[in-house]
Design an enzyme around this catalytic site. Structure first.
Site, PDB file in Angstrom:
ATOM      1  N   THR A 122      33.653 -52.835  12.896  1.00 39.81           N
ATOM      2  CA  THR A 122      33.804 -51.605  13.673  1.00 39.81           C
ATOM      3  C   THR A 122      33.133 -50.417  12.998  1.00 39.81           C
ATOM      4  OG1 THR A 122      35.505 -50.038  14.407  1.00 39.81           O
ATOM      5  CG2 THR A 122      36.058 -51.354  12.499  1.00 39.81           C
ATOM      6  N   ASP A 123      32.864 -49.390  13.790  1.00 37.68           N
ATOM      7  CA  ASP A 123      32.334 -48.136  13.208  1.00 37.68           C
ATOM      8  C   ASP A 123      33.411 -47.375  12.430  1.00 37.68           C
ATOM      9  OD1 ASP A 123      33.858 -47.285  15.395  1.00 37.68           O
ATOM     10  OD2 ASP A 123      32.255 -46.102  16.325  1.00 37.68           O
ATOM     11  N   GLU A 124      34.682 -47.733  12.654  1.00 36.67           N
ATOM     12  CA  GLU A 124      35.768 -46.957  12.032  1.00 36.67           C
ATOM     13  C   GLU A 124      35.784 -47.088  10.508  1.00 36.67           C
ATOM     14  OE1 GLU A 124      39.525 -46.800  13.869  1.00 36.67           O
ATOM     15  OE2 GLU A 124      38.700 -46.950  15.884  1.00 36.67           O
ATOM     16  N   TYR A 137      44.292 -49.705  10.120  1.00 33.33           N
ATOM     17  CA  TYR A 137      43.395 -50.641  10.819  1.00 33.33           C
ATOM     18  C   TYR A 137      41.988 -50.590  10.214  1.00 33.33           C
ATOM     19  CZ  TYR A 137      39.853 -52.013  14.234  1.00 33.33           C
ATOM     20  OH  TYR A 137      38.739 -52.565  14.827  1.00 33.33           O
TER      21      TYR A 137
HETATM   22  P1  NAD Z   1      41.913 -57.674  20.860  1.00 35.07           P
HETATM   23  O1  NAD Z   1      43.093 -57.079  20.165  1.00 35.07           O
HETATM   24  O2  NAD Z   1      41.753 -57.474  22.324  1.00 35.07           O
HETATM   25  O3  NAD Z   1      41.878 -59.249  20.590  1.00 35.07           O
HETATM   26  C1  NAD Z   1      42.148 -59.817  19.345  1.00 35.07           C
HETATM   27  C2  NAD Z   1      42.353 -61.305  19.540  1.00 35.07           C
HETATM   28  O4  NAD Z   1      42.597 -61.874  18.252  1.00 35.07           O
HETATM   29  C3  NAD Z   1      43.561 -61.658  20.419  1.00 35.07           C
HETATM   30  O5  NAD Z   1      43.213 -62.650  21.346  1.00 35.07           O
HETATM   31  C4  NAD Z   1      44.589 -62.178  19.421  1.00 35.07           C
HETATM   32  O6  NAD Z   1      45.468 -63.132  19.988  1.00 35.07           O
HETATM   33  C5  NAD Z   1      43.702 -62.772  18.344  1.00 35.07           C
HETATM   34  N1  NAD Z   1      44.374 -62.833  17.044  1.00 35.07           N
HETATM   35  C6  NAD Z   1      45.065 -61.829  16.429  1.00 35.07           C
HETATM   36  N2  NAD Z   1      45.566 -62.275  15.263  1.00 35.07           N
HETATM   37  C7  NAD Z   1      45.171 -63.577  15.119  1.00 35.07           C
HETATM   38  C8  NAD Z   1      45.368 -64.567  14.125  1.00 35.07           C
HETATM   39  N3  NAD Z   1      46.069 -64.332  13.026  1.00 35.07           N
HETATM   40  N4  NAD Z   1      44.805 -65.777  14.308  1.00 35.07           N
HETATM   41  C9  NAD Z   1      44.075 -66.049  15.430  1.00 35.07           C
HETATM   42  N5  NAD Z   1      43.877 -65.149  16.416  1.00 35.07           N
HETATM   43  C10 NAD Z   1      44.416 -63.935  16.253  1.00 35.07           C
HETATM   44  O7  NAD Z   1      40.664 -57.123  20.055  1.00 35.07           O
HETATM   45  P2  NAD Z   1      39.221 -56.709  20.589  1.00 35.07           P
HETATM   46  O8  NAD Z   1      39.253 -55.316  21.046  1.00 35.07           O
HETATM   47  O9  NAD Z   1      38.711 -57.780  21.468  1.00 35.07           O
HETATM   48  O10 NAD Z   1      38.410 -56.731  19.205  1.00 35.07           O
HETATM   49  C11 NAD Z   1      37.802 -57.937  18.726  1.00 35.07           C
HETATM   50  C12 NAD Z   1      37.116 -57.666  17.421  1.00 35.07           C
HETATM   51  O11 NAD Z   1      36.131 -56.653  17.581  1.00 35.07           O
HETATM   52  C13 NAD Z   1      38.050 -57.151  16.322  1.00 35.07           C
HETATM   53  O12 NAD Z   1      37.654 -57.725  15.104  1.00 35.07           O
HETATM   54  C14 NAD Z   1      37.818 -55.647  16.318  1.00 35.07           C
HETATM   55  O13 NAD Z   1      38.063 -55.117  15.035  1.00 35.07           O
HETATM   56  C15 NAD Z   1      36.352 -55.587  16.667  1.00 35.07           C
HETATM   57  N6  NAD Z   1      35.920 -54.361  17.358  1.00 35.07           N
HETATM   58  C16 NAD Z   1      36.566 -53.925  18.474  1.00 35.07           C
HETATM   59  C17 NAD Z   1      36.097 -52.800  19.153  1.00 35.07           C
HETATM   60  C18 NAD Z   1      36.770 -52.291  20.402  1.00 35.07           C
HETATM   61  O14 NAD Z   1      36.408 -51.219  20.883  1.00 35.07           O
HETATM   62  N7  NAD Z   1      37.719 -53.004  20.992  1.00 35.07           N
HETATM   63  C19 NAD Z   1      34.978 -52.129  18.665  1.00 35.07           C
HETATM   64  C20 NAD Z   1      34.352 -52.590  17.508  1.00 35.07           C
HETATM   65  C21 NAD Z   1      34.820 -53.724  16.871  1.00 35.07           C
HETATM   66  O1  DAU Z   2      35.526 -47.342  17.261  1.00 39.38           O
HETATM   67  C1  DAU Z   2      35.781 -48.707  17.413  1.00 39.38           C
HETATM   68  C2  DAU Z   2      37.254 -48.922  17.614  1.00 39.38           C
HETATM   69  O2  DAU Z   2      37.557 -48.467  18.925  1.00 39.38           O
HETATM   70  C3  DAU Z   2      37.690 -50.367  17.427  1.00 39.38           C
HETATM   71  O3  DAU Z   2      37.445 -50.762  16.119  1.00 39.38           O
HETATM   72  C4  DAU Z   2      39.183 -50.518  17.764  1.00 39.38           C
HETATM   73  O4  DAU Z   2      39.561 -51.879  17.683  1.00 39.38           O
HETATM   74  C5  DAU Z   2      39.404 -50.011  19.169  1.00 39.38           C
HETATM   75  O5  DAU Z   2      40.779 -50.060  19.480  1.00 39.38           O
HETATM   76  C6  DAU Z   2      38.893 -48.577  19.318  1.00 39.38           C
HETATM   77  O6  DAU Z   2      39.707 -47.662  18.535  1.00 39.38           O
HETATM   78  P1  DAU Z   2      40.127 -46.219  19.078  1.00 39.38           P
HETATM   79  O7  DAU Z   2      41.310 -45.774  18.345  1.00 39.38           O
HETATM   80  O8  DAU Z   2      38.938 -45.313  19.121  1.00 39.38           O
HETATM   81  O9  DAU Z   2      40.468 -46.622  20.608  1.00 39.38           O
HETATM   82  P2  DAU Z   2      41.627 -46.141  21.590  1.00 39.38           P
HETATM   83  O10 DAU Z   2      41.289 -46.647  22.951  1.00 39.38           O
HETATM   84  O11 DAU Z   2      42.976 -46.437  21.039  1.00 39.38           O
HETATM   85  O12 DAU Z   2      41.453 -44.567  21.592  1.00 39.38           O
HETATM   86  C7  DAU Z   2      40.229 -43.955  22.012  1.00 39.38           C
HETATM   87  C8  DAU Z   2      40.380 -42.451  21.825  1.00 39.38           C
HETATM   88  O13 DAU Z   2      41.352 -41.979  22.769  1.00 39.38           O
HETATM   89  C9  DAU Z   2      40.912 -42.052  20.453  1.00 39.38           C
HETATM   90  O14 DAU Z   2      40.323 -40.812  20.090  1.00 39.38           O
HETATM   91  C10 DAU Z   2      42.408 -41.859  20.687  1.00 39.38           C
HETATM   92  C11 DAU Z   2      42.468 -41.366  22.113  1.00 39.38           C
HETATM   93  N1  DAU Z   2      43.677 -41.744  22.888  1.00 39.38           N
HETATM   94  C12 DAU Z   2      44.048 -43.056  22.900  1.00 39.38           C
HETATM   95  C13 DAU Z   2      45.157 -43.466  23.586  1.00 39.38           C
HETATM   96  C14 DAU Z   2      45.591 -44.903  23.598  1.00 39.38           C
HETATM   97  C15 DAU Z   2      44.366 -40.792  23.596  1.00 39.38           C
HETATM   98  O15 DAU Z   2      44.008 -39.597  23.599  1.00 39.38           O
HETATM   99  N2  DAU Z   2      45.478 -41.189  24.298  1.00 39.38           N
HETATM  100  C16 DAU Z   2      45.911 -42.471  24.307  1.00 39.38           C
HETATM  101  O16 DAU Z   2      46.965 -42.762  24.957  1.00 39.38           O
END
Ligand code: NAD
Ligand code: DAU
Length: 363
Positions: free
Chosen positions: A139-141, A165
């Site tokens: 992730t970018d975080e 996280y």
């Molecule tokens: P998600 O939370 O939707 O899905 C995670 C999946 O991992 C789920 O299906 C869960 O059951 C599985 N999981 C969790 N713990 C596990 C374990 N111990 N063993 C096996 N499976 C397990 O997450 P996502 O949003 O699809 O993110 C996927 C990946 O991409 C993550 O590594 C996250 O850090 C990364 N990522 C997400 C975003 C985003 O915006 N969602 C952005 C950048 C990177």
């Molecule tokens: O940047 C990549 C990341 O993006 C991934 O690594 C994470 O897995 C993914 O969950 C996401 O993280 P964020 O914290 O940025 O996503 P989220 O959707 O939770 O929040 C997006 C923005 O919106 C953040 O600035 C927080 C804000 N927010 C979020 C929620 C859930 C609100 O203002 N209200 C809300 O209820």
């Protein structure tokens, strides 16, 4: 560079989650000769509902299990002759990591370590590392937060994670990097910005806002809503991963982003405008009126932005969707997937989370 024909048996971890399930669907279609083993623990965030009607279903083998289970993971490598790992499995929600970091440390750090060890053992025995690939999805975080005038994050920006996280993902990135440098494990890391699109669990901003707006519930904006994220449509992320997997250089990291950086408020207003257009008869028009400012997230990162020059110039990837086109598709998808939403919303774990995060004052 790596020959595409080498990739035959791919282990996808976390393939029942949001990005993982989109990737499985995309990959089965894009690469008809590849078999996928999908290892997922089906936590609250994972669902088999995300894997219905897959193209090339006979090449998809779902295994319900934990990436921290070393015996299971080693067995999967041996029995399925895994040559490629695409590692998505993680605890992924920043707010949950603030309430309870322990599962993040376990899955994101211990789980990644377990997979790296299994790959190292399995692949050391068979020789030539150019036949294998360990792709770590990050992730970018990990880079922390940007001030308004800072340049976007590049691959050389120092790591400064701010949430439990982000710190757990940064730790996993460091482990992957160390396995490349120490053992020569053929690893690559992609760091991506915020994804949105079909099958995203409705605890994240975009699906939560769509769901609440349709039901006339408040749209919770943390703090002033001027935080900035770099949004990427999930299918573009899938395409970027496949590009790096097939053409990226081991030991490298690649930033992936959407070149879209609205504030949270702008983003939510845009969703409301789409809903006003698509649901003109709704009693909740204009949906903007549902916007409610709530207490800010502790340690909330102010701004993310990705510099994607490296992947664009070295591998030729860039996003296909604009924010406008991607959001329109996403809203449409949620409006036409009632059953999926109903199944998720009715889960006790979802209801508990909504109460804990938004409806209690003493948490
Ligand atoms: P998600 O939370 O939707 O899905 C995670 C999946 O991992 C789920 O299906 C869960 O059951 C599985 N999981 C969790 N713990 C596990 C374990 N111990 N063993 C096996 N499976 C397990 O997450 P996502 O949003 O699809 O993110 C996927 C990946 O991409 C993550 O590594 C996250 O850090 C990364 N990522 C997400 C975003 C985003 O915006 N969602 C952005 C950048 C990177
Ligand atoms: O940047 C990549 C990341 O993006 C991934 O690594 C994470 O897995 C993914 O969950 C996401 O993280 P964020 O914290 O940025 O996503 P989220 O959707 O939770 O929040 C997006 C923005 O919106 C953040 O600035 C927080 C804000 N927010 C979020 C929620 C859930 C609100 O203002 N209200 C809300 O209820």
């Amino acid at each position: 560079m790596r020959m595409q024909t080498v990739m035959e048996n791919v282990l996808v971890t976390g393939g029942a989650g949001f990005i993982g399930s989109n990737f499985v669907r995309y990959f089965l279609q894009a690469r008809p000769n590849v078999a996928i083993v999908n290892l997922d623990a089906l936590t609250y965030a994972g669902s088999l509902e995300n894997l219905r009607n897959l193209p090339g279903e006979e090449r998809h083998n779902f295994i319900h299990g934990d990436i921290c289970d070393a015996n299971l993971v080693e067995r999967i490598f041996a029995e399925h002759e895994i040559d490629t790992v695409i590692h998505f499995a993680a605890e992924s929600h920043v707010d949950r990591s603030i309430h309870g970091p322990a599962p993040f440390i376990r899955t994101n750090i211990q789980g990644t370590f377990t997979l790296l060890e299994a790959a190292r053992k399995a692949w050391a025995e068979t020789g030539d590392p150019s036949f294998y690939r360990f792709h770590h999805v990050s992730t970018d975080e990990v880079y922390g937060t940007l001030a308004p005038d800072d340049p976007p994050f590049s691959e050389t920006t120092p790591y400064r994670p701010n949430s439990p996280y982000a710190a757990s993902k940064a730790s996993s990135d460091h482990l992957v990097r160390a396995y490349y440098h120490t053992y020569g494990l053929p690893c690559v890391i992609t760091n991506c910005s915020n994804n949105y699109g079909p099958f995203q669990f409705p605890e994240k901003l975009i699906p939560l806002v769509i769901l609440n707006a349709v039901n006339g519930k408040p749209l919770p904006i943390y703090g002033d809503g001027h935080q900035i994220r770099d949004w990427l449509y999930v299918e573009d992320h899938c395409e970027a991963i496949l590009t790096v997997l097939e053409h990226g250089t081991t030991g490298e990291t690649y930033n992936i982003g959407g070149d879209n950086q609205p504030t949270n408020l702008e983003m939510v207003r845009q969703i409301c405008a789409i809903l006003d257009e698509q649901l003109p008869q709704s009693p909740h028009v204009p949906h903007n009126n549902l916007i409610t400012h709530v207490e800010d997230r502790p340690g909330h990162d102010r701004r993310y932005a990705m510099d994607i020059t490296k992947i664009r110039e070295s591998l030729g990837w860039k996003p296909n969707e604009t924010l406008e086109s991607g959001l329109a598709k996403t809203v449409q998808w949620y409006l036409s997937h009632d059953e999926w939403l109903k199944t998720i919303r009715e889960r006790p774990t979802y209801k508990e989370w909504i109460v804990k995060q938004y409806e209690r004052t003493d948490n």
